[in-house]
Scaffold this motif. Sequence first.
Motif, mmCIF file in Angstrom:
data_model
loop_
_atom_site.group_PDB
_atom_site.id
_atom_site.type_symbol
_atom_site.label_atom_id
_atom_site.label_comp_id
_atom_site.label_asym_id
_atom_site.label_seq_id
_atom_site.Cartn_x
_atom_site.Cartn_y
_atom_site.Cartn_z
ATOM 1 N N VAL A 185 6.792 9.549 1.075
ATOM 2 C CA VAL A 185 5.625 8.798 1.541
ATOM 3 C C VAL A 185 4.444 9.720 1.857
ATOM 4 N N GLY A 186 3.293 9.096 2.079
ATOM 5 C CA GLY A 186 2.065 9.853 2.328
ATOM 6 C C GLY A 186 2.210 10.899 3.423
ATOM 7 N N PHE A 187 2.833 10.516 4.541
ATOM 8 C CA PHE A 187 2.973 11.476 5.645
ATOM 9 C C PHE A 187 3.756 12.710 5.213
ATOM 10 N N ARG B 174 1.509 14.807 3.041
ATOM 11 C CA ARG B 174 0.496 15.458 3.878
ATOM 12 C C ARG B 174 1.107 16.622 4.653
ATOM 13 N N TYR C 286 -3.092 9.369 -1.774
ATOM 14 C CA TYR C 286 -3.224 9.135 -0.334
ATOM 15 C C TYR C 286 -4.265 10.077 0.245
ATOM 16 N N TYR C 287 -5.195 9.509 1.023
ATOM 17 C CA TYR C 287 -6.361 10.306 1.401
ATOM 18 C C TYR C 287 -6.046 11.487 2.296
ATOM 19 N N GLU C 288 -5.068 11.342 3.177
ATOM 20 C CA GLU C 288 -4.787 12.460 4.087
ATOM 21 C C GLU C 288 -4.262 13.684 3.330
ATOM 22 N N ILE D 100 -13.472 7.948 1.059
ATOM 23 C CA ILE D 100 -13.040 8.171 2.445
ATOM 24 C C ILE D 100 -13.841 9.326 3.040
ATOM 25 N N LEU D 101 -14.463 9.051 4.161
ATOM 26 C CA LEU D 101 -15.337 10.041 4.798
ATOM 27 C C LEU D 101 -14.619 11.371 5.043
ATOM 28 N N ASP D 102 -13.406 11.288 5.611
ATOM 29 C CA ASP D 102 -12.692 12.522 5.966
ATOM 30 C C ASP D 102 -12.518 13.445 4.775
ATOM 31 N N GLY E 193 0.792 -1.228 0.000
ATOM 32 C CA GLY E 193 0.000 0.000 0.000
ATOM 33 C C GLY E 193 0.820 1.272 0.000
ATOM 34 N N GLY E 194 2.132 1.173 -0.163
ATOM 35 C CA GLY E 194 2.946 2.378 -0.297
ATOM 36 C C GLY E 194 2.793 2.936 -1.710
#
Lengths: 368, 677
Positions: free
Chosen positions: B509-511, B514, B542-544, B578-580, B503-504
Amino acid sequence: MIYFLGKWLNPDAGFFSFLRLVDYLSARAIGAALTAIILTLFFTPVFIRYLHRRGLVDQCRDTGIASSFDKAGTPAMGGAIVTGCILVSCLLWCNLSNLYLLTVVVGMTWFGAIGLMDDLAKTRARSGNHGLSESKKLLLQASFAALLVACLASPFSPLPPDQAATFYIPFLKTPLFISPWIYFPIVFFFVLVVGNSVNITDGLDGLAIVPSVFVLGVLGIFGWILGNKIWASYLNYPTLPGAGELAVFASAFAGAGIGFLWFNAYPAQVFMGDTGALAIGGCMAVVSVLLKQEALFLILGGLFVAEALSSQIQDKIGIRWLGRRIFLRAPLHHQMQHKGLAETKVVIRLWIASGILALTALATLKLR
Amino acid sequence: MQTIKRILLTGGGTAGHVNPALAIGSVLASDESRFLFVGVRGRVEEEVVPHEGIPIKYVRASGFPGGISPKWARFLFDLTAGVLKSIYILLLFRPQIIIGTGGYASAPVVVAASLLRRLRLCSARIFIHEQNAVPGKLNRLMGRFAHKVLVTFPESLSHFPDNGLLVGYPLRRRIARVSREEAIQKANIAVPEGRKIILVFGGSQGSRTINRAMVDALKYLLPYRDKLLIIHGVGLFKSSDYNAVADTEARLHRLYSEEQLKEIGSFYTYQSFFHNIENLYGLSDLVVARAGAGSLNEISAMGLPVLIIPKSNLPGDHQVMNARSMERAGGAEILYEQIAPVDGVLSEWIDGELLAARLLSLIRDDSRLQSMRERSDSFLNHDALSRIARVILKEESTAEQDSVPARIPTTAPLPGNRALLSLLEKALEKQKTGYRPEFVITRPQDLEYLKNRASALLIHPSWQERNLGVKLLGLLQARERIPALLTLFFDRTPAPLIQRFFGGDYRQVGFIRRNIIVSLVRINVVSQEVERAFLAGLEDPYYEVRVEAARAVEFFNSRLSYPKNFLAALLKLLDDSILDVSVAAAEALGKVGGEYDALPALLGRWDSRFWKMRAAVLRGILHLVERGEVGRLDLVEAQVPRFILTSTDFAPHFEIKSVYRQLMESVSRKKEKRVAQ
């Protein structure tokens, strides 16, 4: 104690003849449950006030800005009273020379002691994240797991020798395999994982205690059946002579658990803390191993498994390695809260889920 | 003075460690003394030391591994083997004193010597000389075994509270100060009247960053060509990657026309190596240099003002620390390397325009130069060698304390990166609006340094460190580092296959992605490039990142150059899985949308499954109405009551906790009043 007293005072007939009741598991089980529930109901309020007076509360009050619905200042360590009441009840009603019972009691006390040390360290450091170090905790737990494996492999094992290294799975009459080289490592890791899973689940008021009562209740029924030669052979299980004593233990547990829920129900007056979570995890793990139901635990304790897995996947694979979240939040109950469910609703839904899982596990008794 | 017969020198790895050892050795030498050097095979000492006529022996040693890594096994093995060999050497040579100058080579000898001393098999006194402002981990450890730790910079004393002694840097060759007239004669350089002379060099090997920046800076220095003379030592470095002389030559021809080059030739000259650096020092009004302990001490010995360009990402950031020490004393200014996109890849870089501006502002200000010259002169002990000799010999004969006055630094050390992060986060939490990093870091030079240290993390191999750098840059509000953040954001190098399987997605990376968006919001500057990042963020896998990009659009709303640009992407996100994300999109739409695009889409979500989404949609509509975007208020009035208003969540109210808080607040208010009175 009552068991030995009854045995001693009951020479077949006479004045104390009613004491032959202690020969019946059912009577002792009910007695144990009632004793445990009364003890918890009576002593928990006293204990709660003791914890407050000693300042043994969940977090330090002046660390952050208190929101109107925070939980800081709730005493943890309620698990100590649960464990204590189970022990007293067992002392009264169980056959204390039964090896099954002794193994479980040692397991519960060992894990409970680790949790107690952690809780005390946390309150001493006045912070929720300065308890016993992760590795120290794991080392202490691993040493018990190793001891258990050694005990199972030794002649002092409560299990009959032909069952020492068998591994059963649900829906199958015969063991999946018989091999100490595969089975004992499985037991080792099983104890570590299950022992910690309750700790992860224990995040909302009443969330951990009810499913663990379900789990131990079902395991108690299994113990009752497996200890009984006729029923065990009828249901195609190996007979484990003496395992019936675990039913008495389980009902003492259920009694204490329900008594604890009285105070732990939302909004909680006391948390079980690491003391309770680890003690419960420890006895669930040991009972499953002793009844050869390790694989069944995946269904029976499915809630605990899901909580532990989601938290580990999120932390170890997602946050530490991939650098992203895999779930919105972890463990499972936080994910549900994040999606907009109130705490009470999450707890009741997960109770229902664990009830369904427990019933499914019970159904595997006959479906073999 | 008593002479010492057997002296063991140890230290090595780089010339920076070997030369001080040899220097100390030379000052202790007499007719009767015998030397032995212990070093590591295959490093500088193997060549230099025998050349000096000093016998050398080799031990095994390797550097101190940082953190938990398999390198520990090798380190421990090497240390054990090294210590055993050192014991053998020590027993044979039986030195009276041991002088270690750091570098991992000296560790086994020092450990072995202190072991033997315990066993009374060796009577040698152990001295350690620390060249840099911040001692390495190994030297800090070795300091405990030593009788005295002789340090160069006052800052190091705090690491050796018991046995530290400020002596200065043992310069090997005596550099004579040459007067300007003499220097002009000797250096054979025509210096026209009234020009300020700047000496630029990045060590004997040269520095790519400085060389390139210097060439770039010439463009901005051209107008001042009759006031300047720049002498640039580009260095001898040659590898397949970079050839100092050829690269400089090529860059000059690429950037400037023939005519310009002619003009440049009138005030700029470069050489590969300075053979007569004393003379050049004598000529110069200003030096631009790296912050190696040796260079800085030479410059201080010559009493020259210096613009330091410290090399970043060295162990312990020691060049930066050396530079800051001299800057605090007033003899230097610092120009930090930046981490910036060079040909699309983040690497160390200095803006030529900035370099030119700093040089010009310095040479124009004669009084500033004068004061820097004086402070540079008094910065370090010029007579370190004889002081070291006094300390060692006196200890040897009388064991009396040499009362060398030590300047204890008054400023507290700055927090490390992780400590800084939590400091800044706490400040941000306290001060939601109007947060400035200056509240935490008051000294502008410190802030500049910290920004620089944080941006150096952006090219760290581990994503956790890069992520830390991103967060720090946001909290430090490093506007000028935005291009670096954007380069990192748009870096789409895929992650290793195994990570993608789990999932990467990308190497950044996602963080990191973000937090880049979050940091851009914290820096609080919008530009076209930043908006492009937000737009890309809305479509990130990535959702965030999508969530934060939508929040960024909501935050900047009318400050965006054309907010409608974001509408299409936001409308698409309303249906995100994704809800967020859909929640953030609904609220953002309220801030940038209008009656005919956003409103119908929002009203259509009246029966959304999650109350959080329905609440967000209502908030979005509220924003629209408040902004006066909605003309058909009747429509809103008619449609909104349809919304499902049941909720699965609620906020409980605990009476006793609110009373408790009221009471405590009241008490603290009263107390404040009493203090005020």
